[in-house]
Design an enzyme around this catalytic site. Structure first.
Site, PDB file in Angstrom:
ATOM      1  N   ASN A  46       9.400  18.188 -15.615  1.00 32.96           N
ATOM      2  CA  ASN A  46      10.342  18.182 -14.495  1.00 32.96           C
ATOM      3  C   ASN A  46      11.146  16.880 -14.440  1.00 32.96           C
ATOM      4  OD1 ASN A  46      11.710  18.565 -12.138  1.00 32.96           O
ATOM      5  ND2 ASN A  46       9.918  18.756 -10.840  1.00 32.96           N
ATOM      6  N   LEU A 102      13.792  16.627 -12.520  1.00 34.80           N
ATOM      7  CA  LEU A 102      14.473  16.587 -11.230  1.00 34.80           C
ATOM      8  C   LEU A 102      13.810  15.624 -10.252  1.00 34.80           C
ATOM      9  CD1 LEU A 102      15.199  20.390 -10.800  1.00 34.80           C
ATOM     10  CD2 LEU A 102      16.731  18.608 -11.671  1.00 34.80           C
ATOM     11  N   GLU A 103      12.506  15.382 -10.409  1.00 30.32           N
ATOM     12  CA  GLU A 103      11.821  14.460  -9.495  1.00 30.32           C
ATOM     13  C   GLU A 103      12.382  13.044  -9.592  1.00 30.32           C
ATOM     14  OE1 GLU A 103       7.653  14.857 -10.135  1.00 30.32           O
ATOM     15  OE2 GLU A 103       7.523  16.789  -9.102  1.00 30.32           O
ATOM     16  N   GLU A 134       3.399  23.543 -11.595  1.00 32.81           N
ATOM     17  CA  GLU A 134       3.739  24.713 -10.795  1.00 32.81           C
ATOM     18  C   GLU A 134       3.252  24.553  -9.350  1.00 32.81           C
ATOM     19  OE1 GLU A 134       2.123  24.822 -13.649  1.00 32.81           O
ATOM     20  OE2 GLU A 134       3.541  25.761 -15.051  1.00 32.81           O
ATOM     21  N   ARG A 181       0.182  13.112 -19.359  1.00 34.13           N
ATOM     22  CA  ARG A 181       0.230  14.389 -18.652  1.00 34.13           C
ATOM     23  C   ARG A 181      -1.159  14.922 -18.312  1.00 34.13           C
ATOM     24  NH1 ARG A 181       3.667  17.652 -15.696  1.00 34.13           N
ATOM     25  NH2 ARG A 181       3.141  19.838 -15.945  1.00 34.13           N
ATOM     26  N   GLY A 197      -2.010  13.131  -8.916  1.00 28.62           N
ATOM     27  CA  GLY A 197      -1.276  13.342  -7.683  1.00 28.62           C
ATOM     28  C   GLY A 197      -0.486  12.158  -7.185  1.00 28.62           C
ATOM     29  N   GLU A 198      -0.223  11.176  -8.036  1.00 22.31           N
ATOM     30  CA  GLU A 198       0.503   9.989  -7.589  1.00 22.31           C
ATOM     31  C   GLU A 198       1.806   9.781  -8.358  1.00 22.31           C
ATOM     32  OE1 GLU A 198      -2.659   6.929  -5.676  1.00 22.31           O
ATOM     33  OE2 GLU A 198      -2.475   6.804  -7.868  1.00 22.31           O
TER      34      GLU A 198
END
Length: 422
Positions: A340, A342-343, A61, A270, A315-316
């Site tokens: 997600n 879509l990335e 999020e 994750r 964060g990578e």
């Protein structure tokens, strides 16, 4: 129902604190800043009113909210946007991506005292909550203070809708305190309206508006060049995996290497608290692997013979995706609901996912509809599909371009949301 809700919440709060302490054995952040969870935050300066409070639960999020938060900072100025998260990983992303441009704390528990203390100290002019976080105490407190509340990028799967429908009266009461629900799809908007949201509209999915960060794209290209060479063997990623999916990915990679002996798997769990568990699984697999966090300590001579790189950094994800030819997105072979997709599509990668995509139905249907994705039923089908795609560069290119175009064509939710907030 509200009285029963509060009674249960007070009863479970000690257990929630114990759970935080238990989880802090693997991720220390869970035991830090506990006071913030009870509304004990440093008050906003009197001469710098908080224009918007944005709440994003965890990493997913938070990443989806970044374009929104950055635009809000541009409009209202630094330190005028208050951002909250629930998890330490989400907190770390806010600090890494936004630094001192925003005020950041954990969100308060949905207890009257905690919510009241937080609102007294933050004093936001309006509130934006990402996706589907229904907090009865907070919502009622905001309504009583005449603070507008928007649930943004809202989604409600048929499964969740059926669950909320079992307590339809209570859900209607909670949603009636919202100012608006800005839903990802028309179906989501209709489900929210059916449950009692007074102003539910479809604006699209904010995740279409996320821009791949150029530094991470460059880092991904450099990582690939270091590990396999710019024109070397194929690389595929198993991203945001959960328990059970690492085993499927490792077994799939065995089959991939029968066809492409030097192929590399980027395995990115994750949850960081599972990194060590996945290391043990890799040790038992017999495949040569290295951890991302140890890679930079090694001599800069590539990684000869490496079969798996464990993405044990935070964060990578864009970097890992940018180093890959094909992406499998986890949370989908097991009944989590998907993550997600879509990335990778935005980067022009063919996307694979399992049968459990109930949290991303619209994105799933979009990518399947434009033939940029493949849905697999199990680990064996995953292995078969990965091999087929790595064997066929032309097909990969067609699928990747179709996905990239689909993502670009569906942008615009961010501008619509900003207009609603204005």
């Amino acid at each position: 129902m509200r009285a029963l809700y509060l009674l249960l919440l007070y009863l479970v709060t000690p257990l929630v604190l114990l759970r935080l302490l238990w989880r802090s054995r693997q991720l220390r952040g869970y035991r830090e800043r506990l006071g913030e969870r009870f509304g004990l935050v440093t008050p906003a300066p009197r001469d710098a009113e908080i224009a918007v409070w944005v709440h994003a639960v965890s990493v997913g999020e938070t990443m989806a909210a970044l374009p929104l938060i950055r635009r809000l900072v541009e409009r209202h100025g630094e330190r005028r946007v208050w951002v909250t998260t629930t998890t330490p990983t989400g907190s770390e992303r806010v600090r890494a991506e936004l630094g001192d441009k925003v005020i950041h704390t954990y969100a308060p528990y949905d207890l009257p005292g905690s919510v009241g203390r937080f609102l007294d100290r933050a004093r936001p002019r309006q509130v934006v909550i990402l996706e589907t976080e229904l907090w009865p105490t907070l919502f009622r407190a905001l309504r009583r203070r005449n603070i507008p509340l928007t649930i943004a990028n809202a989604r409600l799967s048929p499964r969740s809708f059926n669950g909320y429908s079992r307590v339809a009266g209570f859900t209607h009461d909670v949603l009636s305190d919202t100012t608006r629900v800005a839903a990802q799809s028309q179906a989501d908007a209709q489900r929210f309206a059916a449950l009692g949201a007074p102003n539910a509209t479809c604006i699209g999915n904010l995740k279409f508006d996320i821009d791949p960060p150029a530094p991470q794209i460059q880092a991904g290209q450099a990582l690939r060049a270091r590990l396999v060479g710019a024109q070397g063997p194929p690389v595929w990623i198993a991203a945001s995996t959960h328990e059970g999916e690492e085993a499927a990915a490792i077994e799939a990679h065995r089959r991939v290497r029968m066809r492409h002996p030097d192929a590399l798997l980027l395995l990115v769990p994750r949850h960081p608290q599972r990194f060590d568990e996945v290391v043990r699984r890799l040790e038992h697999s017999g495949l040569a692997f290295e951890r991302r966090t140890r890679l930079d300590r090694a001599a800069d001579d590539g990684a000869p013979g490496l079969a798996v790189l464990l993405g044990d950094s935070l964060g990578e994800m864009w970097m890992y995706l940018s180093a890959s030819d094909v992406a499998f997105v986890g949370g989908s072979l097991v009944p989590v609901g998907g993550h997600n997709v879509l990335e990778p599509a935005a980067l022009g990668l063919p996307v694979l996912f399992g049968p459990h995509m109930h949290n991303f139905i619209a994105a799933r249907d979009l990518l399947l509809g434009c033939a940029s994705a493949v849905q697999v039923g199990d680990g064996e089908a995953l292995a078969r599909s990965i091999v087929e795609l790595l064997d066929d560069p032309a097909r990969r290119a067609r699928m990747g371009e179709a996905g990239r175009v689909a993502v670009m064509s569906n942008r615009g939710a961010l501008e619509k949301l900003l207009a609603l907030l204005d």
